[in-house]
Motif scaffolding. Structure first.
Motif: not given
Length: 237
Positions: A74-78, A102-103, A218-226
């Protein structure tokens, strides 16, 4: 994809999210209908998570044979992306959302293709989605994932026509191992697609769901500079 739907799998889905410390989970073939009570629709979300559903509404597709969901912190805005309401699709089911914090900011499209749908129609309609999505978000801030049901000639490849389609939009398919084991052998069905030069997806891994599904996680991580949208040129014939 959740084995036999998510209707009675809420506890297992919650455990998968928590044990893998997922920020969001895209689910295919939930088998959850619009008429189901909230106790079923919300059951897959752990505390401090939210669930957004897309119920099957395609012509000739009724009952518990599809359904998509995004479960997220819930900290994400979707928010639903305008593509959801502006493009009519008949050969597959899709859920398009903007995910921001935020990022970072991301357009995520979750896809489930019915195995019996026409492949030529699927490629044509997928092209319309990819054309609109790359125009809206570029290729660096776009991730398309889900169960495409388009296996190739070997357990680690996908349909040639799908490869051509993805490549034509400056995109790449990142999953390189089989994601489902069945009576006829292993196959690569569950895909993650993003820009060829994108830095948005990293650390992709395929792992067992330990009985939750006959498909892998299937898992992945998201870059924090988008946050900054990168310009892109799309050529499509």
């Amino acid at each position: 994809k959740v084995k036999k739907g998510a209707v009675k799998k809420g506890a297992l889905i919650r455990d998968t999210i928590e044990s893998n410390q997922l920020d969001f989970l895209a689910v295919c073939e939930t088998w959850i209908t619009a008429s189901d009570p909230d106790s079923i629709k919300l059951d897959m979300a752990p505390p401090n998570y939210v669930t957004r559903h897309i119920h099957c509404s395609a012509p000739g597709r009724t009952g518990r044979n599809s359904g998509l969901a995004i479960v997220y912190r819930d900290s994400l805005k979707v928010r639903p992306h305008p593509l959801q309401a502006t493009i009519a699709i008949s050969s597959f089911h899709f859920q398009a959302v903007n995910i921001t914090s935020n990022n970072f900011s991301l357009l995520l499209i979750n896809i489930y293709r019915w195995p019996d749908s026409n492949l030529n129609m699927f490629i044509t309609e997928l092209n319309s989605i990819l054309a609109a999505a790359t125009t809206a978000a570029g290729t660096d801030r776009l991730v398309v994932c889900g169960d495409f049901n388009c296996p190739g000639a070997t357990p680690t490849t996908i349909l040639d026509d799908l490869c051509v389609s993805v490549d034509s939009f400056g995109l790449q398919q990142l999953v390189k191992s089989s994601t489902r084991s069945g009576p006829t052998g292993d196959s690569l069905l569950d895909l993650v697609i993003t820009g060829k030069d994108s830095t948005s997806v990293a650390n992709l891994a395929v792992s067992s769901t330990h009985g939750l599904s006959d498909h892998c996680l299937v898992k992945w991580t998201i870059s924090r500079c988008l946050n900054r949208r990168q310009p892109s040129i799309v050529l499509y014939r």
